[in-house]
Design a protein around this motif. Structure first.
Motif, PDB file in Angstrom:
ATOM      1  N   GLU A 180       0.850  -1.300  -0.030  1.00  0.00           N
ATOM      2  CA  GLU A 180      -0.014  -0.023  -0.083  1.00  0.00           C
ATOM      3  C   GLU A 180       0.716   1.408   0.000  1.00  0.00           C
ATOM      4  O   GLU A 180       2.166   1.166   0.116  1.00  0.00           O
ATOM      5  N   GLY A 181       0.310   2.328  -0.276  1.00  0.00           N
ATOM      6  CA  GLY A 181       0.995   3.556  -0.186  1.00  0.00           C
ATOM      7  C   GLY A 181       1.767   3.889  -1.463  1.00  0.00           C
ATOM      8  O   GLY A 181       1.816   3.228  -2.399  1.00  0.00           O
ATOM      9  N   ASP A 182       2.372   5.038  -1.420  1.00  0.00           N
ATOM     10  CA  ASP A 182       3.367   5.522  -2.854  1.00  0.00           C
ATOM     11  C   ASP A 182       4.760   5.731  -2.079  1.00  0.00           C
ATOM     12  O   ASP A 182       5.078   5.751  -0.870  1.00  0.00           O
ATOM     13  N   VAL A 183       5.444   5.836  -3.168  1.00  0.00           N
ATOM     14  CA  VAL A 183       6.823   6.255  -3.206  1.00  0.00           C
ATOM     15  C   VAL A 183       6.970   7.661  -3.768  1.00  0.00           C
ATOM     16  O   VAL A 183       6.791   7.666  -4.775  1.00  0.00           O
ATOM     17  N   THR A 184       7.667   8.476  -3.047  1.00  0.00           N
ATOM     18  CA  THR A 184       7.762  10.051  -3.529  1.00  0.00           C
ATOM     19  C   THR A 184       8.891  10.354  -3.321  1.00  0.00           C
ATOM     20  O   THR A 184       9.460  10.186  -2.258  1.00  0.00           O
ATOM     21  N   TRP A 185       9.748  10.993  -4.113  1.00  0.00           N
ATOM     22  CA  TRP A 185      11.204  11.617  -3.836  1.00  0.00           C
ATOM     23  C   TRP A 185      11.023  12.879  -4.862  1.00  0.00           C
ATOM     24  O   TRP A 185      10.284  13.113  -5.807  1.00  0.00           O
ATOM     25  N   ASN A 186      11.809  13.859  -4.412  1.00  0.00           N
ATOM     26  CA  ASN A 186      11.872  15.239  -5.025  1.00  0.00           C
ATOM     27  C   ASN A 186      13.264  15.039  -6.018  1.00  0.00           C
ATOM     28  O   ASN A 186      14.482  15.011  -5.443  1.00  0.00           O
ATOM     29  N   ASP A 187      13.061  14.772  -7.369  1.00  0.00           N
ATOM     30  CA  ASP A 187      14.138  14.430  -7.972  1.00  0.00           C
ATOM     31  C   ASP A 187      15.036  15.900  -8.452  1.00  0.00           C
ATOM     32  O   ASP A 187      14.339  16.664  -8.798  1.00  0.00           O
ATOM     33  N   LEU A 188      16.406  15.606  -8.441  1.00  0.00           N
ATOM     34  CA  LEU A 188      17.176  16.700  -8.541  1.00  0.00           C
ATOM     35  C   LEU A 188      16.936  17.299 -10.068  1.00  0.00           C
ATOM     36  O   LEU A 188      17.346  18.467 -10.229  1.00  0.00           O
ATOM     37  N   VAL A 189      16.639  16.503 -10.862  1.00  0.00           N
ATOM     38  CA  VAL A 189      16.304  17.003 -12.162  1.00  0.00           C
ATOM     39  C   VAL A 189      14.834  17.199 -12.661  1.00  0.00           C
ATOM     40  O   VAL A 189      14.509  18.138 -13.030  1.00  0.00           O
ATOM     41  N   LYS A 190      14.229  16.090 -12.351  1.00  0.00           N
ATOM     42  CA  LYS A 190      12.717  16.032 -12.742  1.00  0.00           C
ATOM     43  C   LYS A 190      11.606  17.020 -11.787  1.00  0.00           C
ATOM     44  O   LYS A 190      10.420  17.012 -12.269  1.00  0.00           O
ATOM     45  N   GLY A 191      12.067  16.971 -10.362  1.00  0.00           N
ATOM     46  CA  GLY A 191      11.234  17.471  -9.562  1.00  0.00           C
ATOM     47  C   GLY A 191      10.190  16.351  -8.795  1.00  0.00           C
ATOM     48  O   GLY A 191      11.020  15.167  -8.839  1.00  0.00           O
ATOM     49  N   PRO A 192       9.429  16.518  -8.180  1.00  0.00           N
ATOM     50  CA  PRO A 192       8.548  15.621  -7.387  1.00  0.00           C
ATOM     51  C   PRO A 192       8.412  14.406  -8.300  1.00  0.00           C
ATOM     52  O   PRO A 192       7.424  14.640  -9.263  1.00  0.00           O
ATOM     53  N   ILE A 193       8.478  13.255  -8.124  1.00  0.00           N
ATOM     54  CA  ILE A 193       7.767  11.750  -8.517  1.00  0.00           C
ATOM     55  C   ILE A 193       7.148  11.026  -7.547  1.00  0.00           C
ATOM     56  O   ILE A 193       7.851  11.001  -6.669  1.00  0.00           O
ATOM     57  N   THR A 194       6.219  10.517  -8.140  1.00  0.00           N
ATOM     58  CA  THR A 194       5.618   9.573  -7.109  1.00  0.00           C
ATOM     59  C   THR A 194       4.967   8.463  -7.808  1.00  0.00           C
ATOM     60  O   THR A 194       4.380   8.559  -9.048  1.00  0.00           O
ATOM     61  N   ILE A 195       5.267   7.120  -7.287  1.00  0.00           N
ATOM     62  CA  ILE A 195       4.921   5.930  -7.767  1.00  0.00           C
ATOM     63  C   ILE A 195       4.094   5.052  -6.674  1.00  0.00           C
ATOM     64  O   ILE A 195       4.632   4.928  -5.863  1.00  0.00           O
ATOM     65  N   SER A 196       3.062   4.536  -7.074  1.00  0.00           N
ATOM     66  CA  SER A 196       2.425   3.714  -6.034  1.00  0.00           C
ATOM     67  C   SER A 196       2.760   2.302  -6.051  1.00  0.00           C
ATOM     68  O   SER A 196       3.450   1.816  -6.986  1.00  0.00           O
ATOM     69  N   ASN A 197       2.965   1.804  -4.775  1.00  0.00           N
ATOM     70  CA  ASN A 197       3.567   0.785  -4.546  1.00  0.00           C
ATOM     71  C   ASN A 197       2.888  -0.346  -4.988  1.00  0.00           C
ATOM     72  O   ASN A 197       3.275  -1.655  -5.281  1.00  0.00           O
ATOM     73  N   ARG A 198       1.575  -0.080  -5.296  1.00  0.00           N
ATOM     74  CA  ARG A 198       0.754  -1.199  -6.194  1.00  0.00           C
ATOM     75  C   ARG A 198       1.124  -1.299  -7.636  1.00  0.00           C
ATOM     76  O   ARG A 198       0.639  -2.500  -8.213  1.00  0.00           O
ATOM     77  N   GLU A 199       2.014  -0.439  -8.092  1.00  0.00           N
ATOM     78  CA  GLU A 199       2.608  -0.801  -9.529  1.00  0.00           C
ATOM     79  C   GLU A 199       3.862  -1.485  -9.448  1.00  0.00           C
ATOM     80  O   GLU A 199       4.283  -1.664 -10.732  1.00  0.00           O
ATOM     81  N   ILE A 200       4.231  -1.887  -8.311  1.00  0.00           N
ATOM     82  CA  ILE A 200       5.568  -2.433  -8.235  1.00  0.00           C
ATOM     83  C   ILE A 200       5.484  -3.840  -7.535  1.00  0.00           C
ATOM     84  O   ILE A 200       4.704  -4.005  -6.741  1.00  0.00           O
ATOM     85  N   ASP A 201       6.353  -4.649  -7.976  1.00  0.00           N
ATOM     86  CA  ASP A 201       6.503  -6.080  -7.725  1.00  0.00           C
ATOM     87  C   ASP A 201       7.365  -6.325  -6.381  1.00  0.00           C
ATOM     88  O   ASP A 201       8.293  -5.548  -5.882  1.00  0.00           O
ATOM     89  N   ASP A 202       7.039  -7.846  -5.786  1.00  0.00           N
ATOM     90  CA  ASP A 202       8.068  -8.241  -4.852  1.00  0.00           C
ATOM     91  C   ASP A 202       9.535  -8.477  -5.494  1.00  0.00           C
ATOM     92  O   ASP A 202       9.631  -9.487  -6.121  1.00  0.00           O
ATOM     93  N   LEU A 203      10.201  -7.681  -5.573  1.00  0.00           N
ATOM     94  CA  LEU A 203      11.711  -7.890  -6.331  1.00  0.00           C
ATOM     95  C   LEU A 203      12.373  -8.839  -6.090  1.00  0.00           C
ATOM     96  O   LEU A 203      12.506  -9.331  -4.852  1.00  0.00           O
ATOM     97  N   ILE A 204      13.018  -9.589  -7.140  1.00  0.00           N
ATOM     98  CA  ILE A 204      13.780 -10.580  -6.757  1.00  0.00           C
ATOM     99  C   ILE A 204      15.212  -9.913  -6.494  1.00  0.00           C
ATOM    100  O   ILE A 204      15.925  -9.054  -7.093  1.00  0.00           O
ATOM    101  N   ILE A 205      15.835  -9.990  -5.082  1.00  0.00           N
ATOM    102  CA  ILE A 205      17.025  -9.339  -4.839  1.00  0.00           C
ATOM    103  C   ILE A 205      18.270 -10.401  -4.537  1.00  0.00           C
ATOM    104  O   ILE A 205      19.456  -9.961  -4.705  1.00  0.00           O
ATOM    105  N   VAL A 206      17.994 -11.683  -4.802  1.00  0.00           N
ATOM    106  CA  VAL A 206      19.121 -12.519  -4.958  1.00  0.00           C
ATOM    107  C   VAL A 206      18.547 -13.979  -5.839  1.00  0.00           C
ATOM    108  O   VAL A 206      17.590 -14.173  -5.550  1.00  0.00           O
ATOM    109  N   ARG A 207      19.516 -14.095  -7.041  1.00  0.00           N
ATOM    110  CA  ARG A 207      19.109 -14.967  -7.804  1.00  0.00           C
ATOM    111  C   ARG A 207      19.578 -16.319  -7.246  1.00  0.00           C
ATOM    112  O   ARG A 207      19.980 -16.543  -6.139  1.00  0.00           O
TER     113      ARG A 207
END
Length: 466
Positions: A152-179
């Motif tokens: 749930e929720g969003d990830v937001t950061w103030n990009d040094l080039v693009k300005g504020p960016i927000t992406i919903s956690n519902r749009e991203i996956d449980d990332l594989i971090i070790v193969r």
């Protein structure tokens, strides 16, 4: 973080291309502007594609560009134990888990979701949850490790080039971090590295924007301080498509071999996505003074070879002749003209001073300089046009007088003036055929200077072929 620390982290799966070189330049300049530190990290976890040749090429590119680093090179494959320890910590805290889904099972899930018009994310079969019973661990299946991304929720950061960016956690996956082979994936290793190396600011290409939410969530899961992110737009080629290792990009070292100066490349790369007023030409010291992370363009930049040549020509005109001579000697050797050290240190710098105003690369300089050291092939059409029967008596008189005069520019100029007067000729009528015979072309710098640096013996030999 009290100190500014930036990094460049190329993957040694090919040459250092221009986009990565620009990112390295921005990272380096930002650190230098604020009195911080710049780190070189080699992201070599793609074991199948990483090569030592690529590592060597990256290091050579950084050396040529003059992007000195304060730490590194740090190699990820030498940090596997550290990644393993952090993964075990995340698993113990319930922030990561083993996933035994086979590639076939994952494909089936993705296809089913696509058929239902859903986003093809991992279905969470092996994700632990209160009251949930996980499947029995299958025999003979090596697991990957997945990160428990917030659902749930969003990830937001103030990009040094693009300005504020927000992406919903519902749009991203449980990332594989070790193969399955135990090697960490990019998005996990980069977080651990940036955390351990206390990286404060990350400049990179905007193709990484979609990776940033995962990385921010992993930083947060580890309780690690977040760096600031700046995502620079891509560089486009002549065809309007992104320059990349696989499409149209040329290695940084290829430009060194092609006769470009590093200060020209730095100047051009810096302006390819950043500006300081209307300044087009500036020194590396000025760049450091001005580059504070602002005025970075939000739109893609267009690679313009003609503009780069113009910038390079400017710096060649400004370059020290002794330095140019050493670079030109390398290019001459490629043309089969090997010069003794004494010539490189004495005669060749004089040639560079004479010729550099008409050259845009050290390759072009070498092609001109070769006329003074190697045999010259006179174009038949130019010979027929300029070395006519009418002018041959004047050429003979010139050769006779040059054989006896003092060999310096002023004396040679005086002889030329005498011959012009004796044969009632204007300068172009004599100068152009002499240039054709001595240099193989009717267009050269000042004739007296060309003859002086060609040397008496060579000039007389070539004039005798009239």
């Amino acid at each position: 973080m009290s100190k500014i620390r930036t990094r460049i982290a190329p993957s040694p799966t090919g040459f250092l291309h221009l986009g990565t070189a620009r990112t390295a330049l921005y990272s380096w300049a930002y650190a230098r502007h604020f009195g911080g530190e710049f780190v070189l990290r080699i992201e070599d976890t793609d074991v199948a594609r990483s090569t030592q040749d690529s590592v060597d090429q990256i290091l050579e590119s950084m050396r040529w560009l003059g992007l000195e680093y304060d730490e590194g090179p740090v190699y990820q494959m030498q940090r596997l134990e550290r990644y393993k320890a952090v993964v075990e910590q995340l698993i113990a805290e319930g922030k990561a888990y083993y996933c035994y889904s086979t590639p076939e099972e994952l494909d089936a899930v993705r296809e089913a979701k696509k058929a239902r018009g859903e986003k093809a994310l991992y279905d969470g079969t092996w994700r632990p949850a209160p009251g949930k019973t996980l499947p029995a661990i299958p025999e003979g299946v090596k697991p990957v490790v997945r990160f428990c991304n917030p659902q749930e929720g969003d990830v937001t950061w103030n990009d040094l080039v693009k300005g504020p960016i927000t992406i919903s956690n519902r749009e991203i996956d449980d990332l594989i971090i070790v193969r399955t082979d135990g090697i960490p994936t990019y998005n996990f290793a980069v977080v651990v590295d940036d955390w351990d190396m206390q990286i404060s600011h990350v400049f990179r290409g905007d193709e990484h924007i979609n990776n940033t939410p995962w990385q921010i969530n992993i930083f947060n899961a580890l309780g690690a301080p977040l760096p600031e992110f700046g995502h620079c737009p891509v560089i486009l080629g002549d065809d309007g498509q992104k320059l990349s290792k696989r499409r149209g990009a040329v290695s940084v070292t290829a430009y060194e071999e092609g006769g470009y100066l590093p200060e020209a490349m730095l100047n051009y790369l810096a302006r390819l996505g950043w500006s300081h007023g209307d300044e087009e030409l500036f020194s590396r010291e000025q760049l450091v003074s001005w580059f504070d992370g602002t005025h970075l363009n939000k739109s893609p930049a267009q690679w313009d070879p003609a503009k780069l040549l113009w910038v390079n020509a400017h710096y060649i005109k400004q370059a020290d002749n002794t330095r140019l001579a050493k670079l030109v000697a390398v290019q001459l050797a490629k043309l089969g003209v090997e010069l003794p050290a004494e010539t490189v240190n004495t005669h060749l710098p004089q040639l560079c001073a004479l010729l550099k105003d008409r050259c845009d690369t050290t390759v072009a300089l070498a092609q001109w300089a070769s006329k003074f050291y190697a045999d010259v092939q006179v174009d038949a059409a130019e010979r027929a046009q300029h070395v006519t029967d009418a002018v041959k008596p004047a050429i003979a008189t010139l050769a006779e007088k040059l054989a006896a005069c003092a060999w310096d520019k002023a004396s040679i100029a005086a002889v030329i003036k005498e011959v012009l007067a004796a044969h009632s000729l204007k300068m172009p009528q004599l100068a152009m055929p002499v240039r054709v015979l001595v240099m193989g072309t009717a267009q050269t710098p000042s004739l007296d200077a060309v003859l002086e640096l060609s040397g008496r013996t060579k000039v007389l030999d070539r004039l005798a072929k009239a």
